[in-house]
Write an enzyme that holds these catalytic residues in place. Structure first.
Site, PDB file in Angstrom:
ATOM      1  N   HIS A 102       0.790  -1.239   0.000  1.00 41.56           N
ATOM      2  CA  HIS A 102       0.000   0.000   0.000  1.00 41.56           C
ATOM      3  C   HIS A 102       0.825   1.293   0.000  1.00 41.56           C
ATOM      4  O   HIS A 102       0.805   2.075  -0.947  1.00 41.56           O
ATOM      5  CB  HIS A 102      -0.907   0.031   1.247  1.00 41.56           C
ATOM      6  CG  HIS A 102      -1.768  -1.170   1.424  1.00 41.56           C
ATOM      7  ND1 HIS A 102      -2.902  -1.393   0.665  1.00 41.56           N
ATOM      8  CD2 HIS A 102      -1.695  -2.225   2.288  1.00 41.56           C
ATOM      9  CE1 HIS A 102      -3.480  -2.514   1.055  1.00 41.56           C
ATOM     10  NE2 HIS A 102      -2.771  -3.034   2.033  1.00 41.56           N
TER      11      HIS A 102
HETATM   12  C1  BDR Z   1      -3.199   0.704   5.256  1.00 32.91           C
HETATM   13  O1  BDR Z   1      -3.422   0.215   6.572  1.00 32.91           O
HETATM   14  C2  BDR Z   1      -2.214  -0.218   7.160  1.00 32.91           C
HETATM   15  O2  BDR Z   1      -2.371  -1.499   7.663  1.00 32.91           O
HETATM   16  C3  BDR Z   1      -1.156  -0.130   6.097  1.00 32.91           C
HETATM   17  O3  BDR Z   1       0.063   0.306   6.651  1.00 32.91           O
HETATM   18  C4  BDR Z   1      -1.701   0.862   5.113  1.00 32.91           C
HETATM   19  O4  BDR Z   1      -1.340   2.183   5.451  1.00 32.91           O
HETATM   20  C5  BDR Z   1      -3.846  -0.231   4.265  1.00 32.91           C
HETATM   21  O5  BDR Z   1      -5.217  -0.295   4.461  1.00 32.91           O
END
Ligand code: BDR
Ligand code: CA
Length: 315
Positions: free
Chosen positions: A245
């Site tokens: 992400h």
């Molecule tokens: C987001 O949530 C966190 O778990 C990750 O770091 C990312 O920023 C993804 O949904």
């Protein structure tokens, strides 16, 4: 700004293995002048996220980076964390020594306000990789900072892919939806890297090969994090690799041509029990609500991973 620097940035983050890779990328990129890194509670509590940021800076041999601790809880609600994804430390997969570099004594929210008021208007980009609590608190404290922000590039939300912490909400927005609402209503130009993008950026075995070949300590650390992080999503989605992400935020600053999307209205659901924290994205322009965000939907995934590897390899 020197010739190589193209962006003066503040990174707000809750590491998290994907945050860690994003931070390594940013720390390795001469185009990005990191004014400071602010930690927020999210994937794990603040006590760990601020420490994790400093561990990552030391791993990148950038102990001079200014790191600030911010909010330890969302604005109005109880903190929801994600140890089930990231492990108990937030950075499971690699053991790093406790950091020696200092945590700045100034509160992250005060730092954000001070920077935006002291730097030339329109020069600072905010990069958010976690819940939006620190940014919203800064906007509440000093609303005059909003028109001074060049752009806010965030990882958060989802439309076509739905949610990942509830069926309709993505984690970063869900954890502090009240803060997200303040940010989307602030008038700051926003670029969103939602799940619609990040679910196309999968850590396939082939894409991870290059990280495994990097020298210690960066190679073992990045591959350790990437392999730990993907296990949960591989199981959940049945894919080869999991979504990477947060590095999409940094990649966008370095190579915006990797992404495409639409300028639309995005609002945050705060009232429904069922869809709380949903990013209600008017992708088809069915309302006359003002366009407040560029909502990315496409990424050149191979180009993205080439960039991540190329940057991390510089450290
Ligand atoms: C987001 O949530 C966190 O778990 C990750 O770091 C990312 O920023 C993804 O949904
Ligand atoms: Ca994150």
């Amino acid at each position: 700004m020197s010739k190589t620097v193209t962006h003066d940035i503040i990174i707000d983050t809750d590491p998290g293995q994907d945050d860690a890779i994003a931070l390594l990328m940013a720390l390795a990129s001469p185009e990005l002048n990191i004014l400071g890194i602010t930690a927020v509670a999210g994937n794990v509590p603040l006590e760990l996220t601020q420490k994790n940021v400093r561990k990552i800076c030391e791993l990148a041999k950038k102990p001079e980076t200014k790191v600030f601790a911010g909010a330890d809880a969302p604005m109005k609600r109880q903190l929801v964390t994600a140890e089930h994804v990231h492990g108990a430390t937030g950075l499971n997969g690699v053991e790093l020594p406790d950091p020696e570099m200092p945590l700045q004594s100034q509160h992250a929210v005060d730092f954000i306000v001070e920077m935006l008021l002291s730097q030339p208007a329109g020069s600072v980009t905010l990069c958010t990789l976690g819940p939006l609590t620190n940014i919203a608190l800064a906007l509440e404290k000093a609303p005059q900072i909003a028109p001074r922000v060049k752009e806010l590039v965030m990882m958060g939300g989802g439309l076509f892919e739905g949610g990942n912490i509830t069926p309709s909400a993505e984690f970063n927005i869900y954890v502090d939806a009240d803060a997200a609402k303040i940010v989307f209503d602030s008038g700051i130009p926003i670029v969103v890297m939602p799940l619609d993008v990040t679910h196309k950026a999968l850590t396939t075995a082939k894409r991870l090969e290059g990280f495994g070949k990097l020298e210690a300590p960066i190679g073992p650390a990045s591959i350790g994090w990437l392999e730990y992080f993907e296990r949960f999503d591989e199981e959940k989605y049945g894919t080869d690799g999991g979504p990477l992400h947060d590095p999409n935020v940094i990649a966008y600053l370095l190579k915006p041509e990797l992404y495409s999307g639409r300028h639309i209205n995005v609002d945050i659901e705060l009232n429904s029990e069922l869809t709380f924290g949903m990013t209600v994205a008017d992708y088809w322009h069915v309302t006359d609500k003002p366009k407040n965000a560029v909502w990315m939907t496409k990424v050149d995934a191979d180009g993205f991973f080439d960039l991540v590897l190329e940057r991390v390899a510089r450290l």
